[in-house]
Design an enzyme around this catalytic site. Sequence first.
Site, mmCIF file in Angstrom:
data_model
loop_
_atom_site.group_PDB
_atom_site.id
_atom_site.type_symbol
_atom_site.label_atom_id
_atom_site.label_comp_id
_atom_site.label_asym_id
_atom_site.label_seq_id
_atom_site.Cartn_x
_atom_site.Cartn_y
_atom_site.Cartn_z
ATOM 1 N N GLY A 108 0.827 -1.203 0.000
ATOM 2 C CA GLY A 108 0.000 0.000 0.000
ATOM 3 C C GLY A 108 0.858 1.248 0.000
ATOM 4 O O GLY A 108 1.945 1.302 -0.566
ATOM 5 N N GLY A 109 0.357 2.273 0.689
ATOM 6 C CA GLY A 109 1.075 3.549 0.753
ATOM 7 C C GLY A 109 2.435 3.412 1.402
ATOM 8 O O GLY A 109 3.294 4.276 1.235
ATOM 9 N N GLY A 138 23.954 12.985 -29.818
ATOM 10 C CA GLY A 138 23.358 13.493 -28.579
ATOM 11 C C GLY A 138 23.920 12.785 -27.362
ATOM 12 O O GLY A 138 24.064 13.384 -26.289
ATOM 13 N N ALA A 139 24.246 11.507 -27.528
ATOM 14 C CA ALA A 139 24.746 10.746 -26.379
ATOM 15 C C ALA A 139 26.102 11.289 -25.926
ATOM 16 O O ALA A 139 26.417 11.288 -24.733
ATOM 17 C CB ALA A 139 24.837 9.267 -26.730
HETATM 18 C C1 HXC Z 1 -3.356 -4.258 11.852
HETATM 19 C C2 HXC Z 1 -2.100 -6.051 11.222
HETATM 20 C C3 HXC Z 1 -1.879 -5.476 9.962
HETATM 21 C C4 HXC Z 1 -2.451 -4.196 9.691
HETATM 22 C C5 HXC Z 1 -0.860 -7.351 10.021
HETATM 23 N N1 HXC Z 1 -1.449 -7.216 11.197
HETATM 24 N N2 HXC Z 1 -1.096 -6.304 9.227
HETATM 25 N N3 HXC Z 1 -2.836 -5.453 12.142
HETATM 26 N N4 HXC Z 1 -3.185 -3.638 10.671
HETATM 27 N N5 HXC Z 1 -2.263 -3.578 8.558
HETATM 28 C C6 HXC Z 1 -1.431 -8.132 12.332
HETATM 29 C C7 HXC Z 1 -2.240 -9.389 12.071
HETATM 30 O O1 HXC Z 1 -3.584 -9.172 12.421
HETATM 31 C C8 HXC Z 1 -1.553 -10.356 13.034
HETATM 32 O O2 HXC Z 1 -2.012 -10.061 14.329
HETATM 33 C C9 HXC Z 1 -0.108 -9.932 12.998
HETATM 34 O O3 HXC Z 1 -0.104 -8.597 12.505
HETATM 35 C C10 HXC Z 1 0.734 -10.766 12.060
HETATM 36 O O4 HXC Z 1 0.088 -10.830 10.824
HETATM 37 P P1 HXC Z 1 -0.143 -12.194 10.042
HETATM 38 O O5 HXC Z 1 -1.191 -11.930 9.027
HETATM 39 O O6 HXC Z 1 -0.357 -13.307 11.006
HETATM 40 O O7 HXC Z 1 1.269 -12.412 9.361
HETATM 41 P P2 HXC Z 1 1.615 -12.986 7.937
HETATM 42 O O8 HXC Z 1 0.871 -14.262 7.709
HETATM 43 O O9 HXC Z 1 3.093 -13.037 7.874
HETATM 44 O O10 HXC Z 1 1.076 -11.920 6.896
HETATM 45 C C11 HXC Z 1 1.620 -10.649 6.867
HETATM 46 C C12 HXC Z 1 0.780 -9.739 5.947
HETATM 47 C C13 HXC Z 1 -0.710 -9.772 6.374
HETATM 48 C C14 HXC Z 1 0.906 -10.210 4.504
HETATM 49 C C15 HXC Z 1 1.360 -8.326 6.042
HETATM 50 O O11 HXC Z 1 -0.778 -9.590 7.798
HETATM 51 C C16 HXC Z 1 -1.528 -8.726 5.699
HETATM 52 O O12 HXC Z 1 -1.950 -8.907 4.550
HETATM 53 N N6 HXC Z 1 -1.782 -7.636 6.425
HETATM 54 C C17 HXC Z 1 -2.616 -6.553 5.900
HETATM 55 C C18 HXC Z 1 -1.883 -5.785 4.833
HETATM 56 C C19 HXC Z 1 -2.656 -4.565 4.402
HETATM 57 O O13 HXC Z 1 -3.628 -4.687 3.678
HETATM 58 N N7 HXC Z 1 -2.232 -3.425 4.923
HETATM 59 C C20 HXC Z 1 -2.872 -2.183 4.665
HETATM 60 C C21 HXC Z 1 -2.207 -1.674 3.371
HETATM 61 S S1 HXC Z 1 -2.921 -0.199 2.861
HETATM 62 P P3 HXC Z 1 -2.259 -11.174 15.440
HETATM 63 O O14 HXC Z 1 -2.911 -10.450 16.551
HETATM 64 O O15 HXC Z 1 -3.119 -12.214 14.810
HETATM 65 O O16 HXC Z 1 -0.892 -11.689 15.767
HETATM 66 C C22 HXC Z 1 -1.925 0.928 3.502
HETATM 67 C C23 HXC Z 1 -2.408 2.295 3.226
HETATM 68 C C24 HXC Z 1 -1.358 3.284 3.564
HETATM 69 O O17 HXC Z 1 -0.955 0.661 4.097
HETATM 70 C C25 HXC Z 1 -1.720 4.559 2.894
HETATM 71 C C26 HXC Z 1 -0.711 5.607 3.155
HETATM 72 C C27 HXC Z 1 -0.993 6.788 2.325
#
Ligand code: HXC
Length: 517
Positions: free
Chosen positions: A172-173, A407-408
Amino acid sequence: MDWLRYDNMSTLEVMREEALQGGGEDAVEIQHGKGKLTARERIDLLLDEGSFEEFDILKTGRGGAFGKERRYASDGVVTGHGTIDGREVFIFSQDFTIIGGSLGEAHSQKICKVMDHAVRVGSPIIGLNDSGGARIQEGVDALAAYGEIFNRNVMASGVVPQISCIMGPCAGGAVYSPAITDFTFMVENSAYMFVTGPNVVKTVTHQDISSEDLGGAQVHSEKSGVVHFVFHNDIICMREIRRLISYLPSNNKQKAPLLDLKDPDDRTDPALDYLIPPNPKDSYDMRVLINSILDGAEFMEIQASFARNIICGLGRLGGQTIGLVANQPAVLAGVLDCNASTKAARFVRFCNSFNIPLICLVDVPGFMPGPEQEHGGIIRHGAKLLYAFIEATVPRITVILRKAYGGAYLVMNAKHIGCDINYAWPTAEIAVLGPKGAAEVIYGKEIRSAPDPETLLSQKTEEYRKTYANPFLAAQRGYIDDVIFPRYTRRRLIRGLQFLEGKKADRPDRKHGNIPL
Ligand code: HXC
């Protein structure tokens, strides 16, 4: 009173101990099982032993929604400062074992604090990224938190070196902060970066693709050019960040530290006299020259697997850090294309921001012809490199080894675009077009009507080569300051850098120029 003090001290001990555990034993075990170190283990490897001073170990978030109210001390990121080879750096290291290293308000505030300190005191900032992105429970506060970091990335750009290391997920961001920083490292197999992950790709485009194929280290080092360095594991990555720092000044007001590698300035290399092959169509490896001239043959190549037809990297000459831009005749004959132009342009701008002199080694047949490059914007991308060199006020030296056409020739830091010293080897060919192309244009009618067009073309090509494709006409005009024997290249470069030490160059007063992005 004394008892109260005692209580606070033991409370502090307990709180610190809890924070140092991160997400707990099980989470650490899972982290290690993925081949990843923890946030604190990474910091220990990166910084000089015992130099880390931590900030905000007790800081927590406000707690969240979805019944996930637990607050963690340190809030999923370890921040502070320490030294690398005795020089101060600021650091943040995301802790995936705590809520997936996800970024919320408190987490971001901790990062912003060290970024602010880094800019105030003029020291590099290093971010070790291992995070699930915006903390979902914190909603729009998490997005605002990213915005605060992006602001600081831009304000710090060109003021202190900013280095990112991708050591886990980065989605994401979250990818945009590393993308704004000067250099991005990435660990093979355990890290990936993308704007939208495989699930979204599947929903929107119906394509099945793995995280690795979408945004793994290989993709970003070879295809997208998003990352500058890829290493096998966390340990090597930390070592190489230390190495990169050794080449850099701490901020834009300083010069890079001198490092004496005990390599004599006047060392010559007679083998260089034979580097250029007799047949102009044959290639050779530019790295032979690079290794020969640099102090101790030490070179830190940047984006080594991306646009390999141009080589960019940091080395030292006479102890002083230099930024090197060189065509690579061994790949696509060293031609300039869209990717090579943008790769070199960004590197040139980095060096100029941080007072690093530029050395340009030229063997370039021209810009890559064809619809793919034209439609891909070679005009726009080539203009970036032209712009970047002209804009650069640091000492600039060019050596033309062989081809420098059209040019290069100009774009590769020619005298006419403000280069300070231009040398050529006797093997240099400086002209508007390559000999064959020139002969075809100038003698087109004669060649077409000749009984044996092929023979006439090769005769005229050879005539053109002898008359125009050499360094002597350019030297007569003063466009080349000297035609030098290849063996002396190192010492001529070092002498040149020494006399350019005090160079001053002014630019017109303006808000900023408008580089063709
Ligand atoms: C809250 C999160 C989290 C998130 C992971 N966790 N990402 N909690 N917000 N974004 C937590 C999980 O709930 C879990 O908690 C622990 O972290 C470990 O994650 P797992 O999923 O068990 O680990 P893994 O299998 O290794 O997978 C990692 C992962 C997956 C691929 C990153 O967790 C995932 O897809 N997370 C969401 C990614 C996402 O969509 N992020 C938002 C992106 S948008 P517990 O309590 O179970 O241990 C963004 C916008 C920003 O970032 C914009 C800025 C301008």
